[in-house]
Scaffold this motif. Structure first.
Motif, PDB file in Angstrom:
ATOM      1  N   UNK A  74       0.810  -1.217   0.000  1.00  0.00           N
ATOM      2  CA  UNK A  74       0.000   0.000   0.000  1.00  0.00           C
ATOM      3  C   UNK A  74       0.840   1.263   0.000  1.00  0.00           C
ATOM      4  N   UNK A  75       1.992   1.238   0.681  1.00  0.00           N
ATOM      5  CA  UNK A  75       2.782   2.467   0.796  1.00  0.00           C
ATOM      6  C   UNK A  75       3.267   2.944  -0.568  1.00  0.00           C
ATOM      7  N   UNK A  76       3.495   2.007  -1.503  1.00  0.00           N
ATOM      8  CA  UNK A  76       3.920   2.407  -2.844  1.00  0.00           C
ATOM      9  C   UNK A  76       2.834   3.152  -3.581  1.00  0.00           C
ATOM     10  N   UNK A  77       1.611   2.630  -3.532  1.00  0.00           N
ATOM     11  CA  UNK A  77       0.486   3.262  -4.235  1.00  0.00           C
ATOM     12  C   UNK A  77       0.164   4.625  -3.641  1.00  0.00           C
ATOM     13  N   UNK A  78       0.097   4.713  -2.329  1.00  0.00           N
ATOM     14  CA  UNK A  78      -0.271   5.980  -1.675  1.00  0.00           C
ATOM     15  C   UNK A  78       0.812   7.030  -1.899  1.00  0.00           C
ATOM     16  N   UNK A  79       2.077   6.626  -1.830  1.00  0.00           N
ATOM     17  CA  UNK A  79       3.156   7.584  -2.044  1.00  0.00           C
ATOM     18  C   UNK A  79       3.165   8.098  -3.479  1.00  0.00           C
ATOM     19  N   UNK A  80       2.945   7.229  -4.459  1.00  0.00           N
ATOM     20  CA  UNK A  80       2.971   7.624  -5.867  1.00  0.00           C
ATOM     21  C   UNK A  80       1.796   8.516  -6.249  1.00  0.00           C
ATOM     22  N   UNK A  81       0.628   8.232  -5.729  1.00  0.00           N
ATOM     23  CA  UNK A  81      -0.588   8.866  -6.240  1.00  0.00           C
ATOM     24  C   UNK A  81      -1.195   9.916  -5.318  1.00  0.00           C
ATOM     25  N   UNK A  82      -0.774   9.957  -4.054  1.00  0.00           N
ATOM     26  CA  UNK A  82      -1.471  10.856  -3.129  1.00  0.00           C
ATOM     27  C   UNK A  82      -0.543  11.708  -2.261  1.00  0.00           C
ATOM     28  N   UNK A  84       3.186  11.396  -1.663  1.00  0.00           N
ATOM     29  CA  UNK A  84       4.595  11.653  -1.922  1.00  0.00           C
ATOM     30  C   UNK A  84       5.434  11.375  -0.690  1.00  0.00           C
ATOM     31  N   UNK A  85       6.493  12.143  -0.457  1.00  0.00           N
ATOM     32  CA  UNK A  85       7.322  11.941   0.747  1.00  0.00           C
ATOM     33  C   UNK A  85       6.566  12.173   2.047  1.00  0.00           C
ATOM     34  N   UNK A  86       5.411  12.860   1.981  1.00  0.00           N
ATOM     35  CA  UNK A  86       4.615  13.116   3.187  1.00  0.00           C
ATOM     36  C   UNK A  86       3.788  11.907   3.601  1.00  0.00           C
ATOM     37  N   UNK A  87       4.102  10.732   3.059  1.00  0.00           N
ATOM     38  CA  UNK A  87       3.393   9.507   3.424  1.00  0.00           C
ATOM     39  C   UNK A  87       3.453   9.259   4.919  1.00  0.00           C
ATOM     40  N   UNK A  88       4.560   9.625   5.545  1.00  0.00           N
ATOM     41  CA  UNK A  88       4.698   9.427   6.994  1.00  0.00           C
ATOM     42  C   UNK A  88       3.628  10.201   7.751  1.00  0.00           C
ATOM     43  N   UNK A  89       3.348  11.418   7.299  1.00  0.00           N
ATOM     44  CA  UNK A  89       2.314  12.225   7.955  1.00  0.00           C
ATOM     45  C   UNK A  89       0.936  11.612   7.729  1.00  0.00           C
ATOM     46  N   UNK A 246       5.573  18.076   0.030  1.00  0.00           N
ATOM     47  CA  UNK A 246       4.133  17.929  -0.206  1.00  0.00           C
ATOM     48  C   UNK A 246       3.819  18.131  -1.684  1.00  0.00           C
ATOM     49  N   UNK A 247       4.196  17.189  -2.530  1.00  0.00           N
ATOM     50  CA  UNK A 247       3.953  17.389  -3.972  1.00  0.00           C
ATOM     51  C   UNK A 247       2.478  17.432  -4.339  1.00  0.00           C
ATOM     52  N   UNK A 248       1.625  16.807  -3.552  1.00  0.00           N
ATOM     53  CA  UNK A 248       0.190  16.796  -3.840  1.00  0.00           C
ATOM     54  C   UNK A 248      -0.591  17.707  -2.889  1.00  0.00           C
ATOM     55  N   UNK A 249       0.126  18.490  -2.100  1.00  0.00           N
ATOM     56  CA  UNK A 249      -0.528  19.406  -1.187  1.00  0.00           C
ATOM     57  C   UNK A 249      -1.114  18.712   0.044  1.00  0.00           C
ATOM     58  N   UNK A 250      -1.767  19.526   0.865  1.00  0.00           N
ATOM     59  CA  UNK A 250      -2.375  19.002   2.092  1.00  0.00           C
ATOM     60  C   UNK A 250      -3.518  18.050   1.769  1.00  0.00           C
ATOM     61  N   UNK A 251      -4.267  18.336   0.705  1.00  0.00           N
ATOM     62  CA  UNK A 251      -5.374  17.456   0.325  1.00  0.00           C
ATOM     63  C   UNK A 251      -4.874  16.051   0.003  1.00  0.00           C
ATOM     64  N   UNK A 252      -3.715  15.961  -0.628  1.00  0.00           N
ATOM     65  CA  UNK A 252      -3.144  14.657  -0.924  1.00  0.00           C
ATOM     66  C   UNK A 252      -2.773  13.892   0.324  1.00  0.00           C
ATOM     67  N   UNK A 253      -2.293  14.610   1.328  1.00  0.00           N
ATOM     68  CA  UNK A 253      -1.942  13.956   2.595  1.00  0.00           C
ATOM     69  C   UNK A 253      -3.176  13.360   3.250  1.00  0.00           C
ATOM     70  N   UNK A 254      -4.272  14.122   3.277  1.00  0.00           N
ATOM     71  CA  UNK A 254      -5.495  13.611   3.899  1.00  0.00           C
ATOM     72  C   UNK A 254      -6.132  12.504   3.064  1.00  0.00           C
ATOM     73  N   UNK A 255      -6.033  12.612   1.737  1.00  0.00           N
ATOM     74  CA  UNK A 255      -6.545  11.532   0.895  1.00  0.00           C
ATOM     75  C   UNK A 255      -5.759  10.254   1.144  1.00  0.00           C
ATOM     76  N   UNK A 256      -4.458  10.379   1.305  1.00  0.00           N
ATOM     77  CA  UNK A 256      -3.651   9.205   1.648  1.00  0.00           C
ATOM     78  C   UNK A 256      -3.994   8.645   3.004  1.00  0.00           C
TER      79      UNK A 256
END
Length: 639
Positions: A74-82, A84-89, A246-256
């Motif tokens: 899962x971490x690969x899909x979420x990092x690529x599409x939602x 980015x490096x902010x996957x930890x957050x 945050x390549x996808x912004x804050x919205x990407x972090x919450x979507x992830x």
């Protein structure tokens, strides 16, 4: 004496009690008491589950049930599409959201330490109808979840043998000629093995899960330690990108966060073993909290290493960890990682099959399912028949069906359970059940006991008058207050309970409106914003009212005392309900159509079997203040 109840709650019997209704809406709202299982067991009709689990066993069950193969994929899909490096957050936010439900589970597991988990809590706080739907949803979750996990083990085993073509014939998937059905004998065999292991006893199965979970955790530590070394050697190139953190912004972090939230599902399996824990008041909260914390820490560390080793857009969505190590020339690491993935799936499979028989058993004890499912083997002290039925159902599904399309249905049972548990915490704090069901046969015992203590034995006695006068005189002597003051306090308490009940209902309504509006992407913007505004006002006002009014004094003595208490009530349960309701509605129309069919089947089973066989059928509900005295009268009479 039996008289009509003006409040429409059924039929009043004796000392202000009411007779449970077996027809109409009454059967849906009848609630059982916390210790109903213990009262049944006292009669000697059932063997008891073995109390052998410690806090360490519960942590192993919780971690093993939670950490599946998802972290390896899962971490690969979420990092690529939602994210980015902010996957930890994203993982941290999801962990905090899961912790809200964990706090609610911890309190209810301490207050009501009995098998059945969310089903049991819903039956006590919300009523039989909601409890049945929660239990029926959990059956769906555990059965399909176990089958899906078992089906996922075969592809990982193929990596050890160098591909699908090298798998032994008896393990490889085969297509049935003429039917086009792909069968998976390996998945079915693994479920059979796990079922046999669960039949041996709770201590034996928890030991096996501890071993498998330890291997999985060691594989994750390998990724963290070796990957961390490689990261320091290479300078963590994954974090030095022009797009930033945050390549996808804050919205990407919450979507992830919404996606990885489901990686934390599994800690609720700990609460299903409540009857098998040596010290439930102490060990259940420890097991739930430590397991969730360990999972969150491991997830975050693995994610931090992987997105640091390789730029997020170069991660393989199917094998992100293996591909990251391969890029550094460590192709042999795939065997260590695959070992971790296989053991993670095995421990997750055990975590799916362990709670299911106990849910069956709890529902059968309450009469909602045939008594066949409630039998406990006297030698192994586990629900043997329920375990075998669970294994057969899961193995059959895993053998014949590709249940990956039904994976979304698994989330419905979990999120529905999380939501009802949070609502149950609010009910226990503000409007805990103040009536206790007792067998209707006790009415005769009270009448007989009243006759013995009356000077005029020749005439029949009005039980209600006798008990009301007796308890009134007793309360006057104890309180020393005029009757008018006592009635004023009672009226004030009734008003407080009504206000709290309506406020909780409006809070749930507001959350439902907000969640529906937020998920309705095809609706006009003005309608969505208006609905969110109305729902938000309802939520805000309801939370403020609940924060201002006093919680019920009887909450301190409700159920088993001395255990964990959920903090920040009503704010924490309200946030928990909001998050889980949004995730429930956001699952999509297709998922809800499939789930609706399953729930509809459950409704028919309840209407034509469960409702008329319930252990609360014709039970007399009496105020909790009178219950102990009535039971004492019964014990004296039997003696």
């Amino acid at each position: 004496m039996i008289v009509k109840d003006d409040n429409g709650g059924g039929v009043r019997v004796g000392v202000g009690g009411r007779l449970s209704s077996s027809s109409g809406f009454g059967s849906f709202i009848r609630r059982k008491q916390v210790d109903s299982v213990q009262f049944k067991a006292h009669g000697g009709s059932h063997h008891q589950l073995a109390r052998k689990l410690s806090a360490v066993d519960l942590v192993a069950i919780g971690v093993g049930s939670t950490i599946g193969a998802g972290v390896y994929i899962l971490i690969g899909t979420v990092a690529r599409e939602h994210a980015g490096p902010a996957l930890v957050i994203s993982l941290l936010i999801a962990g905090i959201a899961a912790a809200l439900s964990a706090f609610c589970y911890a309190e209810l597991a301490c207050r009501c330490p009995s098998a059945g988990s969310a089903y049991h809590y819903a039956y006590i706080c919300l009523g039989e109808g909601v409890a049945w739907l929660v239990g029926w949803g959990l059956i769906l979750e555990y059965t399909i979840g176990g089958s899906a996990v078992a089906r996922g083990i075969t592809p990982n085993l193929a990596l050890f043998f160098g591909g699908w073509d090298n798998l032994p014939f008896f393990l490889a998937r085969q297509t049935l000629p003429g039917l086009g059905v792909v069968v998976d004998p390996c998945a079915a065999a693994l479920i059979v093995i796990v079922t046999l292991l669960l039949c041996l006893g709770i201590k034996e199965s928890s030991l096996a899960q501890s071993i498998v979970t330890t291997i999985n955790v060691c594989a994750m530590l390998f990724v963290i330690i070796v990957g961390g070394y490689l990261g320091f050697q290479s300078g963590w190139i994954g974090y030095e990108l022009p797009s930033g953190y945050f390549p996808y912004g804050v919205n990407g972090v919450f979507a992830g966060s919404a996606i990885v939230f489901f990686s934390y599902i599994g800690f609720d399996a700990v609460s299903s073993t409540a009857e098998e824990v040596k010290n439930p008041q102490r060990d259940l909260p420890l097991g739930i909290s430590i397991a969730l914390c360990l999972c969150c820490i491991l997830y975050m560390l693995v994610a931090a290493v992987i997105v640091g080793l390789v730029p997020y857009y170069r991660l393989d969505p199917d094998t992100p960890i293996s591909s990251a190590f391969s890029s550094y020339g460590m192709k042999w690491a795939v065997y260590v990682i695959t070992t971790g993935a296989v053991t993670a799936l095995c421990s997750s499979l055990m975590g799916s099959l362990l709670p299911q028989p106990r849910t069956f058993m709890a529902m059968a004890r309450d009469g909602l399912l045939p008594s066949f499912f409630s039998d406990i083997n006297k030698h192994t002290q586990v629900p043997l028949k329920s375990t075998i039925v669970t294994g057969v159902l899961a193995a059959t599904l895993a053998f014949f069906m590709d249940v990956s399309q039904l994976a979304g249905m698994v989330s419905v049972g979990t999120l529905l359970a999380f939501t009802t548990v949070a609502v149950s915490v609010l009910i226990i704090r503000y409007v805990p059940p103040n009536e206790i069901p007792i067998p209707s046969s006790l009415q005769t015992s009270i009448d007989q006991h009243s006759c013995v203590h009356d000077e005029h034995r020749a005439s029949p006695i009005d039980t209600a008058s006798y008990c009301d006068n007796h308890l009134h005189d007793k309360s006057e002597a104890l309180l020393g207050q005029p009757l008018i003051i006592k009635e004023s306090k009672e009226h004030k308490e009734i008003s407080r309970r009504k206000l709290a009940a309506w406020t909780i209902a409006l809070l749930c309504l507001g959350i439902l409106i907000v969640a529906c509006a937020a998920s309705a992407n095809r609706c006009p913007s003005i309608l969505r914003f208006t609905s969110c505004g109305v729902g938000g006002i309802l939520i805000l006002c309801s939370v403020i009212v609940l924060a201002c009014i006093e919680q019920d004094d009887t909450r301190h003595s409700f159920g088993h005392t001395g255990g964990f208490v959920c903090p920040f009530v009503p704010f924490l349960p309200a946030a928990c309900i909001l998050i889980n309701t949004y995730l429930l509605i956001d699952l999509g129309v297709d998922t809800w159509l499939r789930v609706s069919m399953w729930l509809l089947i459950g409704v028919f089973i309840y209407l034509f079997y469960g409702r008329s066989h319930s252990s609360l059928l014709n039970a007399i509900y009496v105020p909790a203040a009178y219950a102990r005295e009535i039971l004492g009268i019964q014990e004296e009479h039997l003696a």
